[in-house]
Design an enzyme around this catalytic site. Structure first.
Site, PDB file in Angstrom:
ATOM      1  N   ARG A  17      -4.461   2.695  -4.429  1.00 48.19           N
ATOM      2  CA  ARG A  17      -5.535   2.383  -5.376  1.00 48.19           C
ATOM      3  C   ARG A  17      -6.329   3.646  -5.670  1.00 48.19           C
ATOM      4  O   ARG A  17      -6.125   4.688  -5.051  1.00 48.19           O
ATOM      5  CB  ARG A  17      -6.457   1.302  -4.804  1.00 48.19           C
ATOM      6  N   ASP A  65      -1.001   3.703   8.385  1.00 41.67           N
ATOM      7  CA  ASP A  65      -2.381   4.112   8.626  1.00 41.67           C
ATOM      8  C   ASP A  65      -2.296   5.563   9.072  1.00 41.67           C
ATOM      9  O   ASP A  65      -1.655   5.866  10.081  1.00 41.67           O
ATOM     10  CB  ASP A  65      -3.005   3.236   9.719  1.00 41.67           C
ATOM     11  N   ASN A  86      -5.037  12.435   0.299  1.00 41.16           N
ATOM     12  CA  ASN A  86      -6.054  11.693  -0.438  1.00 41.16           C
ATOM     13  C   ASN A  86      -6.787  10.663   0.411  1.00 41.16           C
ATOM     14  O   ASN A  86      -7.976  10.438   0.214  1.00 41.16           O
ATOM     15  CB  ASN A  86      -5.391  10.987  -1.625  1.00 41.16           C
ATOM     16  N   TYR A 152     -19.124  11.862   6.662  1.00 45.77           N
ATOM     17  CA  TYR A 152     -18.284  12.186   5.512  1.00 45.77           C
ATOM     18  C   TYR A 152     -18.434  13.652   5.140  1.00 45.77           C
ATOM     19  O   TYR A 152     -17.431  14.352   4.896  1.00 45.77           O
ATOM     20  CB  TYR A 152     -18.681  11.289   4.339  1.00 45.77           C
ATOM     21  N   LYS A 156     -15.401  16.498   5.214  1.00 44.99           N
ATOM     22  CA  LYS A 156     -14.982  17.193   4.001  1.00 44.99           C
ATOM     23  C   LYS A 156     -15.267  18.691   4.088  1.00 44.99           C
ATOM     24  O   LYS A 156     -14.514  19.504   3.520  1.00 44.99           O
ATOM     25  CB  LYS A 156     -15.679  16.585   2.779  1.00 44.99           C
ATOM     26  N   VAL A 185     -16.295   9.147  -8.989  1.00 45.98           N
ATOM     27  CA  VAL A 185     -15.209   8.429  -9.656  1.00 45.98           C
ATOM     28  C   VAL A 185     -15.343   6.929  -9.408  1.00 45.98           C
ATOM     29  O   VAL A 185     -15.780   6.488  -8.342  1.00 45.98           O
ATOM     30  CB  VAL A 185     -13.836   8.938  -9.150  1.00 45.98           C
ATOM     31  N   THR A 187     -14.194   4.082  -8.136  1.00 35.64           N
ATOM     32  CA  THR A 187     -13.214   3.586  -7.172  1.00 35.64           C
ATOM     33  C   THR A 187     -13.887   2.597  -6.227  1.00 35.64           C
ATOM     34  O   THR A 187     -15.106   2.412  -6.257  1.00 35.64           O
ATOM     35  CB  THR A 187     -12.631   4.739  -6.335  1.00 35.64           C
TER      36      THR A 187
END
Length: 252
Positions: A17, A65, A86, A152, A156, A185, A187
């Site tokens: 997705r 996973d 991704n 997060y 990153k 984005v 999503t």
């Protein structure tokens, strides 16, 4: 005009997705044979139904996973010309004193350690052929902290340095590597962010979000020789020069 990725095999993690699925479709449109990972049979099958006949002969999905190291090794074992890292999570969201060490560690496991493991596993086949492309889906959060996103942002930021490390160690051996920040984005991840109500990103209206097809198109473009001048760099899809090169419309 020949398809620029004809004959190449690509693996997209988290490709069922969002940005991952958009990248799968864009890579297949350029002629690549694409495998994507999905966490459940249901999400894999839904993605394949969405792709439909447009690239059914060039796209397949595997259940994996990415934090399951044995399963990730099985998924990468066939060998690929392209790896798109991704798969990622934005949770846990919360101020540092509200987070558990276990939740923070799980985010780093998904957003950095599994990405490292995928690269480590993919490199031998690429090096044996003398070429390969690795694309890490980066984020502006890896360079600018956001309230509630310490896990997060830290993951990153580490991924950005991992991109540079791959280029330093293997760029001379034909390994092309990029990090690309896709912007904000539309999503499922953004739905989680909006529900949190923390930091300015959660306040953005859905109308302000970019379609996933834009970073998907950018990922596919980076796999072509047209992107060679940008090797080893952390890129931002909002940069005007990059958008023009990819063929994306200018931002308002």
């Amino acid at each position: 005009m020949p398809s620029p990725l004809l004959g190449q095999r690509a693996l997209v993690t988290g490709g069922a997705r969002g940005i991952g699925l958009a990248a799968v479709r864009a890579l297949a449109a350029l002629g690549a044979e694409v495998t994507f990972t999905a966490r459940t049979p249901e999400s894999r099958d839904a993605a394949l139904r969405e792709i439909g006949a447009e690239a059914a002969d060039r796209v397949s999905g595997v259940i994996c996973d990415i934090t399951d190291r044995a399963r990730l090794a099985e998924a990468i074992a066939p060998g690929f010309d392209v790896l798109v890292n991704n798969a990622a999570v934005v949770t846990p969201i919360g101020r540092i004193t509200d987070l558990s060490t276990e939740a923070f560690a799980q985010a780093i496991e998904t957003n950095l350690i599994a990405q490292f493991d995928a690269i480590r596993l993919a490199l031998p086949a690429m090096l044996s052929r003398g070429r390969g492309t690795i694309i890490n889906i980066s984020s502006g959060a890896g360079h600018r902290p956001q309230e509630g996103w310490s896990a997060y942002c830290a993951g990153k930021a580490g991924l950005a340095m991992l991109t540079r490390s791959v280029h330093l160690e293997y760029g001379a051996d034909g390994i092309r590597v990029f990090g690309i920040a896709p912007g904000v984005v539309d999503t499922g991840m953004q739905g989680v962010i909006r529900a949190s109500g923390i930091n300015p990103v959660s306040q953005l209206p859905r109308s302000a979000l970019a379609p996933a097809e834009q970073p998907g198109q950018a990922v596919a473009w980076l796999c072509t020789p047209a992107a060679d001048a940008l090797l080893g760099q952390e890129l931002d899809i909002r940069a005007p020069d990059l958008r023009e090169a990819v063929g994306l419309p200018p931002l308002a």
